[in-house]
Structures are given as C-alpha cells and as structure tokens.
Design an enzyme around this catalytic site. Structure first.
Site, PDB file in Angstrom:
ATOM      1  N   SER A 102      -7.475 -81.675  34.852  1.00 19.37           N
ATOM      2  CA  SER A 102      -6.896 -80.695  33.947  1.00 19.37           C
ATOM      3  C   SER A 102      -5.896 -79.782  34.658  1.00 19.37           C
ATOM      4  O   SER A 102      -4.886 -80.235  35.167  1.00 19.37           O
ATOM      5  CB  SER A 102      -8.026 -79.896  33.285  1.00 19.37           C
ATOM      6  OG  SER A 102      -7.556 -79.127  32.225  1.00 19.37           O
ATOM      7  N   ASP A 243      -1.000 -77.965  30.450  1.00 16.90           N
ATOM      8  CA  ASP A 243      -1.598 -78.182  31.770  1.00 16.90           C
ATOM      9  C   ASP A 243      -1.513 -79.661  32.117  1.00 16.90           C
ATOM     10  O   ASP A 243      -0.869 -80.442  31.410  1.00 16.90           O
ATOM     11  CB  ASP A 243      -3.043 -77.679  31.798  1.00 16.90           C
ATOM     12  CG  ASP A 243      -3.924 -78.375  30.774  1.00 16.90           C
ATOM     13  OD1 ASP A 243      -3.388 -78.926  29.804  1.00 16.90           O
ATOM     14  OD2 ASP A 243      -5.156 -78.356  30.935  1.00 16.90           O
ATOM     15  N   ASP A 245      -3.357 -82.302  31.967  1.00 18.69           N
ATOM     16  CA  ASP A 245      -3.737 -83.368  31.035  1.00 18.69           C
ATOM     17  C   ASP A 245      -3.404 -83.025  29.599  1.00 18.69           C
ATOM     18  O   ASP A 245      -3.812 -83.725  28.677  1.00 18.69           O
ATOM     19  CB  ASP A 245      -5.218 -83.715  31.182  1.00 18.69           C
ATOM     20  CG  ASP A 245      -6.155 -82.599  30.728  1.00 18.69           C
ATOM     21  OD1 ASP A 245      -5.718 -81.434  30.707  1.00 18.69           O
ATOM     22  OD2 ASP A 245      -7.314 -82.902  30.413  1.00 18.69           O
ATOM     23  N   ASP A 247      -4.242 -80.812  27.387  1.00 15.27           N
ATOM     24  CA  ASP A 247      -5.161 -80.366  26.338  1.00 15.27           C
ATOM     25  C   ASP A 247      -5.069 -78.860  26.114  1.00 15.27           C
ATOM     26  O   ASP A 247      -5.772 -78.314  25.266  1.00 15.27           O
ATOM     27  CB  ASP A 247      -6.605 -80.793  26.611  1.00 15.27           C
ATOM     28  CG  ASP A 247      -7.200 -80.201  27.884  1.00 15.27           C
ATOM     29  OD1 ASP A 247      -6.474 -79.502  28.624  1.00 15.27           O
ATOM     30  OD2 ASP A 247      -8.392 -80.452  28.154  1.00 15.27           O
TER      31      ASP A 247
END
Length: 450
Positions: A102, A243, A245, A247
């Site tokens: 993340s 960010d 990834d 999400d």
C-alpha cells in the site's frame, strides 16, 4: 508462531520478513482455507501486484503455492488492489491475492487476501489461515499430482475491464474539469489517468513512471507537496493523490489546500443523500476520523457510525448493516454499490462528478467540515501492547481527557502492522493538541523503549 496478519494483510520487508517461502506457505494455506472442496472443478485464484520490484519475486512464489495446492491461477499483472478485488468477483474466483504494501516504502511488500466475491477476510478466517501455515510447516500436507496440479494463465485485458466498470458508475461526466493526478509511481499509473480521461476530465499525470523502486518515494497520498505545486502551476481545478496500490484518494484544492478522507466522505455523503442513495442517512467512519466530521454530519442530520481502524472494519459494518458509504480519514473510501473494498480511483471519479454536477469548487464543497487541529505521533516501541497499556501511559491519557473535556479527544492505539504506538490528539488549537500528544508519547517511549 507470531501473528502473521496485521490491519491489512501480511506485511514486512520483502525478502527479509516477507520471504518467498512465507509467501508460498500463505498461498497454500489460503487455498486450503478459502477454496471450496466440494466443487467438481479445481478452485480458482486471481493474483495481482503493485509496481514494487519484489512483487515479481513474491508473485512467483504465491502462484507456485496456489498451483501446488491444486488451484488454477489467473495472473492479472500490475493493477490496483480494488481492481484485483473486482476481478476476483467478476471471475467468480474462490480467492484473490494482491501483492502490495500500500502506502509503505519500497523495501516493504505485503499479501492482501480476498475471499469469494472480492471481500476482505474477517479475523476468524485469517486465524484459520495462520493455523494452516503453522500446521503445514510441521506436517506434510497431501499434494496433488498430475492433472491435479493447478494451471496458470494471464489475463491481458483486466485493466480495460476495470476502467470500463469505474467509468460506468459516474453519475455526472467530468467535462470541463482539469485535474492533476499523482499516481505514486504505483498501480494507479496506467489506470487512473485513463479512467479520469474517459470520464471527461483533462488530466495531467505526475509520478506515473514506475521503475520498481520509486513507488511512494516522496510522492502519492502520503507526500502531497509535489501535487500541491503542480496543481497551482497548471491552474488545475484540483489534484488527486493515490497510494501505491490505489485504494486511497486524498485531494487538494485549486489553491493547494489538502482535502482529506473525512472531507471527501462528507462531500459524497451529502451528494448521495441528495440522490436518495445514502442508506439510512448513515455514514460509517473509524475512530480516527476528525471530530469535525462528527460535528458536520450531526449538523446535516446524517448519522455517523464508528468502527475500529482499518477499512476492513468499515466494510464489515457496511455489509452487516446494509449501508452505502464509509471510509477512513486516510482516504480509503468504500461505496459498496460499486466496489467490495476501498477504491481510490472510484472515489476520485465521484468526487469530481460532484464538482461537475454542482458547479462548485472543491474548496467550497469541502467547507462543510471544519477540521479540529489534530496531531498524530507515531512512537516506535519495543512492544506495542506494553507501550499502549502501561499504567503511566493510561494515567497520562486520563489526565489529558480531563483537561480537554468536550473540546477535544485522545486516541491511543498500537499499529496493526508496525512496531509503533499511534498517539492522536484533537484540541481547539494545534499547540494544545501537540503539547498533550508529546506528553503522552513521552510516557509511551518510557514504557517500552524501541
């Protein structure tokens, strides 16, 4: 064996804490735990990753583990975490695996798991997977052979399918909006600019050239300084930062002022109530959300339900109560009508759609929430539990709460993934909040030195 799963999956320094051997073991255990054994065909798994160089290594280990457990595997390559969840549901797969840490820096990586339908795992399933990892380490498990070994295939159009889904959810096109998007040199680099353009926005993409090493490196949702400058330089209506990834979604106004997840939730909550889609006129947020959000929602007649920190707990509450919107101050926003997990690009699309529909600036929309000064100190500790629960620490917290009364609050919690205790204080002034937070942090350090 220590606890493997933190707040959001298994995470650690790639090839040190999170080794290929551990990744393989987790994949095998997940296949055994999540795959339905009574089917007439092998279980199916979807595997994706972000742009970290270590993701290539860990992907190979995870795919090998799944196939060795008899699962067929669909590799989708570099995609956002919510895209992997979406494709897991679309493919009617038994499980999904996302390799990402993340917002964490590049040396870290992680394993996020999704059950059938693309939903995050409840605590009890994670505990069963951990038990299976431990059992498989000491007792040989029965391995399939011959035709029982899983097969591996690549899905080449997963990104296109995901983008079409996202754009199809937008209630109002984005024509006339100019946006700078910071892709964090991560999984959003290809998907986010395309989705925003297809929805009608004029897009300037920055930090969209991942090389495997530069993910989250002074960019993305945790480092918005460059985004602020780019928005002002290009005369954009707003900026959006994701960010690693993708999400998360945080934003900045045309003047470069930050709009955090609390403000984004408030904007979307009002839009959804107006459209009649905010179930029960209720918003779900975590205990980390600013007191300003609570006050704003109360003023607007919207009920606020609190959960523990972590978008998985927001998701659990949304599903259990049949609610339509929730999220975190950090920018994880969940809209269950369109996604099974937090989705930064989806959030960005709906935020800009609200701007286009109302003709209002982001600053005007965000003004519904007046944030109280909030100070967060991450205290490195030797033992997270000791650092948070020591008598001297609790005494200092009680003293602070008495001092603040109804004008602020204190939140103390151990990190779910790192050797840290997080000290958060809200107060009428930043100076007061910082003074109290430092006092508590000093007691935490003394209770459990790093």
């Amino acid at each position: 064996m220590g606890r493997l799963f933190g707040t959001d999956g298994v995470r650690g320094r790639a090839n040190a804490d999170l080794t290929p051997e551990l990744a393989l073991a987790v994949a095998v255990a997940a296949a055994h735990t999540l795959a339905e054994s009574d089917r007439s065909h092998p279980p199916l798994a979807v595997v994706g990753r972000d742009t970290r160089a270590s993701g290539e290594m860990l992907e190979a280990a995870v795919v090998a583990g799944l196939a060795s457990a008899g699962a067929n595997v669909v590799r989708v390559g570099v995609l956002p975490t919510p895209a992997v969840a979406f494709l897991t549901a679309e493919a009617k797969a038994d499980l999904g695996v996302m390799l990402s840490a993340s917002h964490n820096p590049m040396p870290d990586n992680g394993i996020k798991l999704f059950a059938a339908g693309g939903h995050k795992l409840p605590d009890e399933i994670e505990m069963r997977i951990e038990a299976a990892v431990e059992a498989n380490a000491t007792t040989a498990w029965e391995r399939p052979v011959g035709a029982g070994v899983g097969r591996v295939h690549d899905l080449l159009d997963g990104a296109d399918h995901y983008v079409q889904h996202l754009v199809g959810t937008v209630p109002h096109r984005l024509d006339g909006i100019k946006v700078v998007v910071d892709c964090a040199n991560g999984a959003a680099a290809e998907v986010a600019p395309v989705a925003y353009r297809e929805a009608g926005a004029e897009v300037i993409a920055i930090h969209a050239e991942p090389d495997g090493l530069n993910i989250n490196d002074e960019c993305g949702s945790n480092h918005i300084e460059a985004l602020r400058a780019a928005v002002v330089e290009h005369g954009a209506h707003l900026g959006i930062a994701h960010d690693g990834d993708a999400d998360r979604c945080v934003a900045v106004t045309a003047d470069g002022d930050e709009v955090d997840g609390d403000q984004v939730m408030a904007i979307l909550a009002l839009a959804m109530r107006e459209a009649g889609t905010l179930t029960g006129d209720t918003l779900v947020a975590t205990v980390m959300s600013n007191l300003g959000l609570r006050l704003a929602m109360s003023r607007e007649g919207i009920r606020l339900v609190e959960t523990k920190v972590g978008d998985r707990y927001v998701l659990e509450e949304l599903r259990a109560s049949g609610l339509a919107l929730g999220g975190e101050q950090s920018g994880h926003i969940v809209m269950p009508a369109y996604a099974t997990t937090g989705d930064g690009v989806l959030t960005g699309l709906h935020l800009m759609s609200r701007m286009a529909a109302t003709g209002k600036s982001l600053a005007d929309l965000a003004a519904v929430v007046t944030r109280l000064p909030q100070v967060l100190i991450n205290v490195p500790v030797g033992d997270r539990t000791v650092g948070a629960a020591a008598p001297a620490v609790r005494a200092e917290v009680e003293r602070a709460e008495a001092e603040l009364g109804e004008t602020g609050r204190v939140l103390l919690r151990p990190s779910g993934t790192e050797p840290l205790v997080r000290v958060m204080v809200e107060a009428g002034t930043e100076a007061t909040a910082r003074d109290i937070a430092e006092r508590i942090a000093e007691q935490v350090r003394a209770a459990s030195p790093a």
